[in-house]
Design a protein around this motif. Structure first.
Motif, PDB file in Angstrom:
ATOM      1  N   GLN A 124       8.978  -1.095  -5.396  1.00 25.28           N
ATOM      2  CA  GLN A 124       8.451  -2.001  -4.513  1.00 25.28           C
ATOM      3  C   GLN A 124       6.809  -2.196  -4.307  1.00 25.28           C
ATOM      4  O   GLN A 124       6.449  -3.061  -4.230  1.00 25.28           O
ATOM      5  N   LEU A 125       6.454  -0.705  -4.246  1.00 22.79           N
ATOM      6  CA  LEU A 125       5.099  -0.636  -3.938  1.00 22.79           C
ATOM      7  C   LEU A 125       4.094  -1.081  -5.184  1.00 22.79           C
ATOM      8  O   LEU A 125       3.180  -1.878  -5.166  1.00 22.79           O
ATOM      9  N   VAL A 126       4.705  -0.822  -6.584  1.00 23.82           N
ATOM     10  CA  VAL A 126       3.976  -1.183  -7.648  1.00 23.82           C
ATOM     11  C   VAL A 126       3.859  -2.671  -7.818  1.00 23.82           C
ATOM     12  O   VAL A 126       3.171  -3.272  -8.310  1.00 23.82           O
ATOM     13  N   ALA A 127       5.235  -3.335  -7.445  1.00 27.49           N
ATOM     14  CA  ALA A 127       5.271  -4.825  -7.496  1.00 27.49           C
ATOM     15  C   ALA A 127       4.568  -5.315  -6.732  1.00 27.49           C
ATOM     16  O   ALA A 127       3.690  -6.413  -6.911  1.00 27.49           O
ATOM     17  N   ALA A 128       4.159  -4.976  -5.566  1.00 30.63           N
ATOM     18  CA  ALA A 128       3.584  -5.549  -4.210  1.00 30.63           C
ATOM     19  C   ALA A 128       1.945  -5.355  -4.879  1.00 30.63           C
ATOM     20  O   ALA A 128       1.109  -6.269  -4.714  1.00 30.63           O
TER      21      ALA A 128
END
Length: 95
Positions: A9-13
């Motif tokens: 999720q962090l990488v996507a954001a």
């Protein structure tokens, strides 16, 4: 309390915020983590503006108690990683 953000999720954001693909964002995140790890393990400190300061602190030798037996044990000196949260982040959470 909300569930913590996962690495995916962090990488996507991060990719969305940077306007790039997930592969580049993941590489950037890995590079930042590696840089922080190498600097702190060498005894330095890293300040993330608006987030906080990550540093290593040495703890002296001390006596600890085994909770199962109550026995006193001498624990050798060691190092711990600490983080001081920035005032800007505290203020944004509280206000």
């Amino acid at each position: 309390m909300a569930k913590p953000m996962t690495k995916t999720q962090l990488v996507a954001a991060l990719a969305e915020e940077m306007g790039t693909d997930k592969k580049s964002a993941g590489a950037a995140l890995e590079a930042v983590c590696a840089l922080i790890t190498s600097e702190v393990s060498a005894g330095g400190a890293v300040t993330l503006p608006g987030v906080g300061k990550i540093y290593c602190r040495e703890r002296p030798e001390r006596m600890v108690r085994n909770p199962a037996t109550g026995e006193q044990i001498k624990k050798e000196a060691d190092k711990v990683v600490k983080m001081t949260i920035a005032k800007a982040l505290k203020d944004s959470v509280n206000g």
